[in-house]
Write a protein that holds these residues in place. Structure first.
Motif, mmCIF file in Angstrom:
data_model
loop_
_atom_site.group_PDB
_atom_site.id
_atom_site.type_symbol
_atom_site.label_atom_id
_atom_site.label_comp_id
_atom_site.label_asym_id
_atom_site.label_seq_id
_atom_site.Cartn_x
_atom_site.Cartn_y
_atom_site.Cartn_z
ATOM 1 N N ALA A 25 -26.608 15.495 36.691
ATOM 2 C CA ALA A 25 -27.228 16.802 35.941
ATOM 3 C C ALA A 25 -26.670 18.157 36.301
ATOM 4 C CB ALA A 25 -28.653 16.487 35.386
ATOM 5 N N PHE A 26 -26.772 18.250 38.185
ATOM 6 C CA PHE A 26 -26.643 19.291 38.823
ATOM 7 C C PHE A 26 -25.290 20.251 38.707
ATOM 8 C CE2 PHE A 26 -25.482 21.788 42.678
ATOM 9 C CZ PHE A 26 -26.453 22.470 42.780
ATOM 10 N N PHE A 27 -24.128 18.994 38.840
ATOM 11 C CA PHE A 27 -22.512 18.853 38.788
ATOM 12 C C PHE A 27 -21.991 19.147 37.757
ATOM 13 C CE2 PHE A 27 -23.607 17.470 42.995
ATOM 14 C CZ PHE A 27 -22.995 19.306 44.046
ATOM 15 N N ASP A 28 -22.760 18.856 36.333
ATOM 16 C CA ASP A 28 -22.126 19.067 34.857
ATOM 17 C C ASP A 28 -22.530 20.393 34.804
ATOM 18 O OD1 ASP A 28 -21.023 16.754 34.289
ATOM 19 O OD2 ASP A 28 -23.115 16.216 33.646
ATOM 20 N N GLN A 29 -23.799 20.950 35.201
ATOM 21 C CA GLN A 29 -24.480 22.371 34.926
ATOM 22 C C GLN A 29 -23.534 23.591 35.539
ATOM 23 O OE1 GLN A 29 -28.465 22.864 35.584
ATOM 24 N NE2 GLN A 29 -28.732 25.250 35.392
ATOM 25 N N HIS A 30 -23.345 23.055 37.108
ATOM 26 C CA HIS A 30 -22.836 23.628 37.826
ATOM 27 C C HIS A 30 -21.481 24.259 38.553
ATOM 28 C CE1 HIS A 30 -26.770 25.646 38.390
ATOM 29 N NE2 HIS A 30 -27.253 24.390 38.743
ATOM 30 N N ALA A 95 -17.494 18.398 36.795
ATOM 31 C CA ALA A 95 -16.724 18.576 37.622
ATOM 32 C C ALA A 95 -15.183 17.960 37.197
ATOM 33 C CB ALA A 95 -16.552 17.582 38.443
ATOM 34 N N VAL A 96 -15.016 16.687 36.747
ATOM 35 C CA VAL A 96 -13.639 15.996 36.331
ATOM 36 C C VAL A 96 -13.659 16.958 35.595
ATOM 37 C CG1 VAL A 96 -12.701 13.782 35.602
ATOM 38 C CG2 VAL A 96 -14.790 13.817 36.833
ATOM 39 N N ASP A 97 -13.865 17.265 34.090
ATOM 40 C CA ASP A 97 -12.939 18.206 33.727
ATOM 41 C C ASP A 97 -12.260 19.880 34.144
ATOM 42 O OD1 ASP A 97 -13.717 16.356 31.547
ATOM 43 O OD2 ASP A 97 -15.566 17.879 31.107
ATOM 44 N N GLN A 98 -13.100 20.160 34.787
ATOM 45 C CA GLN A 98 -12.699 21.219 35.944
ATOM 46 C C GLN A 98 -11.578 20.916 36.389
ATOM 47 O OE1 GLN A 98 -13.478 25.100 36.193
ATOM 48 N NE2 GLN A 98 -14.165 24.158 34.080
ATOM 49 N N TYR A 99 -11.426 20.006 37.637
ATOM 50 C CA TYR A 99 -10.325 19.205 38.222
ATOM 51 C C TYR A 99 -9.689 19.347 37.322
ATOM 52 C CZ TYR A 99 -8.320 15.464 41.086
ATOM 53 O OH TYR A 99 -7.472 14.746 41.908
ATOM 54 N N GLU A 111 0.149 11.879 37.085
ATOM 55 C CA GLU A 111 0.606 10.974 37.888
ATOM 56 C C GLU A 111 0.686 11.133 39.660
ATOM 57 O OE1 GLU A 111 2.466 11.308 34.966
ATOM 58 O OE2 GLU A 111 1.847 10.284 34.293
ATOM 59 N N GLU A 112 0.864 12.263 39.827
ATOM 60 C CA GLU A 112 0.277 12.687 40.521
ATOM 61 C C GLU A 112 -0.695 13.395 41.498
ATOM 62 O OE1 GLU A 112 3.437 15.969 41.540
ATOM 63 O OE2 GLU A 112 3.604 16.352 39.921
ATOM 64 N N MET A 113 -1.901 13.226 40.505
ATOM 65 C CA MET A 113 -3.188 14.373 41.078
ATOM 66 C C MET A 113 -3.731 14.125 39.269
ATOM 67 S SD MET A 113 -4.642 17.554 42.666
ATOM 68 C CE MET A 113 -6.065 17.944 41.689
ATOM 69 N N LYS A 114 -4.764 13.530 39.268
ATOM 70 C CA LYS A 114 -5.972 13.079 38.345
ATOM 71 C C LYS A 114 -7.087 12.522 38.546
ATOM 72 C CE LYS A 114 -4.940 8.430 37.235
ATOM 73 N NZ LYS A 114 -4.239 7.596 36.370
ATOM 74 N N ALA A 115 -8.396 12.786 37.968
ATOM 75 C CA ALA A 115 -9.664 12.741 37.919
ATOM 76 C C ALA A 115 -10.857 11.573 36.765
ATOM 77 C CB ALA A 115 -10.478 13.670 38.562
ATOM 78 N N VAL A 116 -10.763 11.474 36.997
ATOM 79 C CA VAL A 116 -11.376 9.852 35.636
ATOM 80 C C VAL A 116 -13.492 10.008 36.798
ATOM 81 C CG1 VAL A 116 -9.561 8.770 35.883
ATOM 82 C CG2 VAL A 116 -11.761 7.918 38.038
#
Length: 239
Positions: A25-30, A95-99, A111-116
């Motif tokens: 919740a904290f990192f979704d918010q911030h 955070a993942v969306d921002q990444y 293939e080089e950089m992604k997040a899940v």
């Protein structure tokens, strides 16, 4: 081996505090606020310490990396030039969306950089059964209620001979609290981490060649206190 200095933060009626839900919740918010100057400085110190201490772990042609608790991708972005590919994992979808947006903006292919977004358990089927040469986890172990459980889960995703590399805040000799009370709902280890606790987590996960050393000093933006950061490494046995 027990983990010293764990905060037993509880809700009413003595129910165990859910650090995972609180951190999500904290990192979704911030998530949109995490690219601040102090975070960028800490990112640079972490990457410089990793590459300086363990240069053999980084090969831009071969090393496949899992960045656990990757946040918005600050560490991944700095590591990218040193490795072949990076997969970030975080429990915060924000955070993942921002990444992934930042990686796309930099022109990096998935293939080089992604997040899940996932909370890894270390069981078959997770991450498409991928295995990694190197798993990094920076500035996050103090958030995990059980660093033993987390380390066991991460060890599952290492290739034989692969390494887990963790950076975090070392506990002080007097055992004082290092985090403000306003952050205790998301920090399980408010005193930092001792070598005994980290060694126990790594060895309990079956990792060998344990090494823990001082990496750098950094000032905590919330308190202004200078803290000692460590690097810890363990390897998955080849057989």
């Amino acid at each position: 081996m027990s983990e010293p200095h764990t905060d037993h933060y509880t809700h009413a009626h003595d129910e165990p505090h859910d650090f995972h839900a609180a951190n999500r919740a904290f990192f979704d918010q911030h998530a949109r606020e995490l690219r601040h100057p102090d975070a960028l400085k800490l990112r640079e110190k972490n990457v410089a310490a990793m590459v300086r201490a363990y240069p053999a772990l980084f090969d831009e042609e071969q090393t496949e990396v899992l960045d656990y608790a990757c946040g918005v991708g600050l560490l991944s972005q700095a590591l990218c030039p040193h490795v072949k590919s990076i997969v970030g994992v975080d429990i915060s979808q924000g955070a993942v969306d921002q990444y992934n947006a930042q990686a796309s903006n930099q022109g990096l292919a998935p293939e080089e950089m992604k997040a899940v977004c996932a909370e890894l358990k270390g069981v078959p089927g997770e991450l498409g059964d991928a295995k990694f040469d190197l798993i990094v986890c920076a500035a996050s172990y103090h958030h995990f209620p059980s660093i033993g459980d987390t380390t066991r889960a991460l060890a599952y995703f290492l290739k034989p001979g692969g390494s887990l590399l963790v950076t975090d805040i070392r506990a002080t000799p007097d055992g004082r609290e290092l985090f403000k009370k306003t952050h205790h709902h998301i920090v399980a280890h408010t005193h930092g981490l001792t070598e005994e606790a980290v060694r126990g987590a790594f060895e309990g996960a079956g990792l060998v060649e344990f090494d823990m050393r001082d990496g750098f000093r950094a000032t905590m933006s919330a308190t202004g206190e200078e803290t000692q950061w460590f690097l810890a490494r363990g390897a998955k046995p080849v057989s």
